[in-house]
Design an enzyme around this catalytic site. Structure first.
Site, mmCIF file in Angstrom:
data_model
loop_
_atom_site.group_PDB
_atom_site.id
_atom_site.type_symbol
_atom_site.label_atom_id
_atom_site.label_comp_id
_atom_site.label_asym_id
_atom_site.label_seq_id
_atom_site.Cartn_x
_atom_site.Cartn_y
_atom_site.Cartn_z
ATOM 1 N N PRO A 9 0.795 -1.228 0.000
ATOM 2 C CA PRO A 9 0.000 0.000 0.000
ATOM 3 C C PRO A 9 0.829 1.280 0.000
ATOM 4 C CG PRO A 9 -0.159 -1.144 2.115
ATOM 5 C CD PRO A 9 0.493 -2.082 1.158
ATOM 6 N N ASN A 10 0.349 2.219 -0.792
ATOM 7 C CA ASN A 10 0.895 3.586 -0.884
ATOM 8 C C ASN A 10 2.211 3.690 -1.646
ATOM 9 O OD1 ASN A 10 -1.228 4.831 0.735
ATOM 10 N ND2 ASN A 10 -0.350 3.673 2.426
ATOM 11 N N ARG A 17 4.122 11.078 -1.795
ATOM 12 C CA ARG A 17 4.067 10.807 -0.352
ATOM 13 C C ARG A 17 5.410 11.136 0.307
ATOM 14 N NH1 ARG A 17 4.758 4.348 1.086
ATOM 15 N NH2 ARG A 17 4.140 5.150 3.114
ATOM 16 N N TYR A 22 10.833 9.271 1.356
ATOM 17 C CA TYR A 22 10.873 8.326 0.230
ATOM 18 C C TYR A 22 11.456 8.912 -1.056
ATOM 19 C CZ TYR A 22 7.854 5.706 3.367
ATOM 20 O OH TYR A 22 7.362 5.043 4.463
ATOM 21 N N ASN A 73 8.211 -5.474 -1.204
ATOM 22 C CA ASN A 73 8.137 -4.374 -0.247
ATOM 23 C C ASN A 73 6.685 -4.356 0.219
ATOM 24 O OD1 ASN A 73 7.957 -2.079 1.245
ATOM 25 N ND2 ASN A 73 8.959 -0.744 -0.249
ATOM 26 N N ALA A 76 3.256 -0.954 4.618
ATOM 27 C CA ALA A 76 2.709 -1.012 5.983
ATOM 28 C C ALA A 76 2.352 -2.437 6.406
ATOM 29 C CB ALA A 76 1.486 -0.103 6.090
ATOM 30 N N GLU A 97 13.166 -9.171 1.041
ATOM 31 C CA GLU A 97 12.362 -8.050 1.538
ATOM 32 C C GLU A 97 13.112 -6.735 1.294
ATOM 33 O OE1 GLU A 97 12.215 -8.157 5.798
ATOM 34 O OE2 GLU A 97 10.694 -6.595 5.963
ATOM 35 N N HIS A 99 12.905 -2.359 1.732
ATOM 36 C CA HIS A 99 12.273 -1.114 2.179
ATOM 37 C C HIS A 99 13.090 0.051 1.658
ATOM 38 C CE1 HIS A 99 9.561 -3.322 4.677
ATOM 39 N NE2 HIS A 99 10.591 -4.039 5.087
ATOM 40 N N ARG A 106 13.376 4.253 12.319
ATOM 41 C CA ARG A 106 12.090 4.943 12.360
ATOM 42 C C ARG A 106 11.279 4.520 13.602
ATOM 43 N NH1 ARG A 106 9.345 4.887 6.641
ATOM 44 N NH2 ARG A 106 8.086 6.494 7.681
HETATM 45 C C1 DQA Z 1 8.308 1.097 3.637
HETATM 46 C C2 DQA Z 1 8.417 1.297 5.153
HETATM 47 C C3 DQA Z 1 7.096 0.993 5.825
HETATM 48 O O1 DQA Z 1 7.209 1.162 7.233
HETATM 49 C C4 DQA Z 1 6.022 1.919 5.317
HETATM 50 O O2 DQA Z 1 4.761 1.581 5.886
HETATM 51 C C5 DQA Z 1 5.940 1.968 3.827
HETATM 52 C C6 DQA Z 1 7.168 1.913 3.053
HETATM 53 C C7 DQA Z 1 9.597 1.502 2.898
HETATM 54 O O3 DQA Z 1 9.721 1.137 1.727
HETATM 55 O O4 DQA Z 1 10.457 2.182 3.462
HETATM 56 O O5 DQA Z 1 4.868 2.171 3.260
HETATM 57 O O6 DQA Z 1 8.091 -0.280 3.392
#
Ligand code: DQA
Length: 144
Positions: A9-10, A17, A22, A73, A76, A97, A99, A106
């Site tokens: 998501p997002n 965002r 990011y 990735n 959330a 994985e 990020h 964080r």
């Molecule tokens: C994320 C880190 C997560 O905590 C966050 O909810 C994201 C992006 C990252 O790519 O840094 O949406 O996965």
């Protein structure tokens, strides 16, 4: 060799965002980087993003028997989803994985990752390069 790159998501909101976290590059830029890198590696790649946990589970299940590696990735859902962990375990496909941000620096609620227990490696805080690094790891494993 076929890789699946999954984003939660997002991630489609990259560029809009929280640019301080990011960056300003967009999701389309990320997809271009991934496709170009797949060409360099000589591998097939499918890229998928969803804001819905069940859609991501469906996509992982659909990869069974036709995909050699997954870059994920979960965004959330990293911090909440046992369903994604179980789906990865169910299909048994090597997974890395990723990020974009350094989640270890964080908030407390970002310190847990359910999928990490299954993943070959976790790459965090390398920005978009984390995706190409993950692709390299999976390509090297498939050749070994
Ligand atoms: C994320 C880190 C997560 O905590 C966050 O909810 C994201 C992006 C990252 O790519 O840094 O949406 O996965």
């Amino acid at each position: 060799m076929k890789l699946l790159v999954l984003n939660g998501p997002n991630i489609n909101m990259l560029g809009i965002r929280e640019p301080a976290v990011y960056g300003t590059a967009t999701y389309a830029d990320l997809c271009t980087l991934i496709r170009d890198h797949a060409d360099k590696l000589g591998v097939e790649v499918e890229i998928y993003q969803s804001n819905h946990e069940g859609d991501l589970v469906d996509k992982i299940q659909a990869a069974y028997g036709n995909t050699d590696g997954i870059v994920i990735n979960p965004a959330a859902y990293t911090h909440t989803s046992v369903a994604l962990l179980d789906a990865l375990k169910a299909v048994g496909i090597p997974t890395v994985e990723v990020h974009i941000s350094d989640v270890s620096k964080r908030e407390e609620f970002r310190q847990i990752s359910f999928v990490r227990a299954y993943c070959r490696a976790t790459i965090a805080g390398h920005g978009f390069a984390g995706y190409t690094e993950a692709m390299d790891l999976l390509a090297a494993e498939a050749k070994a």
